[in-house]
Design a protein around this motif. Sequence first.
Motif, PDB file in Angstrom:
ATOM      1  N   HIS A  30       0.817  -1.215   0.000  1.00 22.33           N
ATOM      2  CA  HIS A  30       0.000   0.000   0.000  1.00 22.33           C
ATOM      3  C   HIS A  30       0.853   1.268   0.000  1.00 22.33           C
ATOM      4  O   HIS A  30       2.057   1.237   0.230  1.00 22.33           O
ATOM      5  CB  HIS A  30      -0.955   0.002   1.201  1.00 22.33           C
ATOM      6  CG  HIS A  30      -0.272   0.059   2.543  1.00 22.33           C
ATOM      7  ND1 HIS A  30       0.310   1.215   3.045  1.00 22.33           N
ATOM      8  CD2 HIS A  30      -0.093  -0.891   3.510  1.00 22.33           C
ATOM      9  CE1 HIS A  30       0.808   0.984   4.239  1.00 22.33           C
ATOM     10  NE2 HIS A  30       0.590  -0.287   4.543  1.00 22.33           N
ATOM     11  N   ASP A  35      -3.347   1.033   4.146  1.00 21.08           N
ATOM     12  CA  ASP A  35      -3.200  -0.286   4.746  1.00 21.08           C
ATOM     13  C   ASP A  35      -3.746  -1.329   3.781  1.00 21.08           C
ATOM     14  O   ASP A  35      -3.998  -1.026   2.605  1.00 21.08           O
ATOM     15  CB  ASP A  35      -3.849  -0.363   6.138  1.00 21.08           C
ATOM     16  CG  ASP A  35      -5.370  -0.245   6.129  1.00 21.08           C
ATOM     17  OD1 ASP A  35      -5.997  -0.349   5.050  1.00 21.08           O
ATOM     18  OD2 ASP A  35      -5.952  -0.042   7.210  1.00 21.08           O
ATOM     19  N   HIS A  36      -3.949  -2.552   4.253  1.00 21.89           N
ATOM     20  CA  HIS A  36      -4.339  -3.660   3.382  1.00 21.89           C
ATOM     21  C   HIS A  36      -5.668  -3.421   2.677  1.00 21.89           C
ATOM     22  O   HIS A  36      -5.937  -4.012   1.624  1.00 21.89           O
ATOM     23  CB  HIS A  36      -4.428  -4.955   4.195  1.00 21.89           C
ATOM     24  CG  HIS A  36      -5.548  -4.956   5.209  1.00 21.89           C
ATOM     25  ND1 HIS A  36      -5.455  -4.335   6.437  1.00 21.89           N
ATOM     26  CD2 HIS A  36      -6.796  -5.498   5.160  1.00 21.89           C
ATOM     27  CE1 HIS A  36      -6.582  -4.492   7.109  1.00 21.89           C
ATOM     28  NE2 HIS A  36      -7.410  -5.190   6.359  1.00 21.89           N
ATOM     29  N   ASP A  57      -0.180  -4.730   6.304  1.00 22.68           N
ATOM     30  CA  ASP A  57      -0.122  -3.375   6.819  1.00 22.68           C
ATOM     31  C   ASP A  57       1.355  -3.133   7.127  1.00 22.68           C
ATOM     32  O   ASP A  57       1.942  -3.846   7.975  1.00 22.68           O
ATOM     33  CB  ASP A  57      -0.933  -3.229   8.102  1.00 22.68           C
ATOM     34  CG  ASP A  57      -2.436  -3.301   7.868  1.00 22.68           C
ATOM     35  OD1 ASP A  57      -2.863  -3.290   6.700  1.00 22.68           O
ATOM     36  OD2 ASP A  57      -3.178  -3.383   8.861  1.00 22.68           O
ATOM     37  N   HIS A  61       1.527   0.847  10.728  1.00 24.16           N
ATOM     38  CA  HIS A  61       0.276   1.198  10.066  1.00 24.16           C
ATOM     39  C   HIS A  61      -0.852   0.268  10.521  1.00 24.16           C
ATOM     40  O   HIS A  61      -0.690  -0.959  10.525  1.00 24.16           O
ATOM     41  CB  HIS A  61       0.415   1.109   8.547  1.00 24.16           C
ATOM     42  CG  HIS A  61       1.301   2.159   7.953  1.00 24.16           C
ATOM     43  ND1 HIS A  61       2.655   2.171   8.167  1.00 24.16           N
ATOM     44  CD2 HIS A  61       1.020   3.238   7.164  1.00 24.16           C
ATOM     45  CE1 HIS A  61       3.184   3.208   7.513  1.00 24.16           C
ATOM     46  NE2 HIS A  61       2.218   3.865   6.914  1.00 24.16           N
ATOM     47  N   SER A  62      -1.973   0.845  10.893  1.00 28.83           N
ATOM     48  CA  SER A  62      -3.209   0.124  11.215  1.00 28.83           C
ATOM     49  C   SER A  62      -2.971  -1.038  12.175  1.00 28.83           C
ATOM     50  O   SER A  62      -2.671  -0.808  13.343  1.00 28.83           O
ATOM     51  CB  SER A  62      -3.914  -0.304   9.933  1.00 28.83           C
ATOM     52  OG  SER A  62      -4.329   0.848   9.216  1.00 28.83           O
ATOM     53  N   ASN A 179      -2.768   6.885  10.675  1.00 29.52           N
ATOM     54  CA  ASN A 179      -1.491   6.272  10.300  1.00 29.52           C
ATOM     55  C   ASN A 179      -0.390   7.329  10.177  1.00 29.52           C
ATOM     56  O   ASN A 179      -0.682   8.526  10.110  1.00 29.52           O
ATOM     57  CB  ASN A 179      -1.662   5.480   8.998  1.00 29.52           C
ATOM     58  CG  ASN A 179      -2.224   4.097   9.231  1.00 29.52           C
ATOM     59  OD1 ASN A 179      -2.029   3.524  10.300  1.00 29.52           O
ATOM     60  ND2 ASN A 179      -2.927   3.547   8.250  1.00 29.52           N
TER      61      ASN A 179
END
Length: 268
Positions: A30, A35-36, A57, A61-62, A179
């Motif tokens: 990403h 994120d995913h 992620d 992140h997240s 994030n």
Amino acid sequence: MELIIQNAPVYVATGGKDFDPNLPTVLFLHGSGGDHRTWALQTRWFAYHGYSVLAPDLPGHSLSGGEAFTSIEESGPWVSDFLDAAGVTSAHIVGHSQGFLSGLELYKTAPQKCRSMCAVATAAAIPVNQALIDTAKNSSDKAAQMMCNWGFGPRAHMGASSVPGMQPIAISRAIMSRNPLAADLQACADYTGGDAVAKLIKCPVHTILATDDKMTPLKAGKALAQEVGAAPTIIQGAGHMLPLEAPKETLIALRAFIETVENQRAAA
């Protein structure tokens, strides 16, 4: 699923199916603040059509632990370690924006791990407005709002969505605001090695670009495509957040490219 990479937990989406390292693997990386969920539609299709999927992620992140990368250069060895931890010797690398810069650094670190590479709404360099970086340092929420205003194309701003009842701009802003945008944007701004790595690439490469991309303009994406000898797919009316605002068109282009690479490998 969860992996431990460099002593930190990493959340990995697998497209709704258990990960099988014996299948051809597609790794989705990403972009800044994402994120995913950037790859929700694309990961599900590949997972249910003969591929294994990894959509992490990235650190900090997240749902992942650890600290965000402070440079693009440090992300290449991390992605290499990530593939090792997943038991993958080579993968199709798909990167959105900053994610493709990390893909370039993976290629520099371990070219044999790149089965193919696909650049989505990106270029070999991503200059970032200093005002956006400064805003992100003070308020991720304000910076996320700015990025969503600039990043999405006209169709998204008119309310178009591939999922009825869901607004990708609002969802993206909520994800980005939580994030480490400032770290991501600074890493992009500082990265100058992309052109040199692009010149070295020997594996198959494709680029998927958007006509209304204000963050990595079409001209820059075309320059990358020319550098790597790819005929780009150009999606009309979409902006920088291509996997989210034009998910079906992005998937169609990815399918055509990756399936062609796999068929050529099978015939060799």
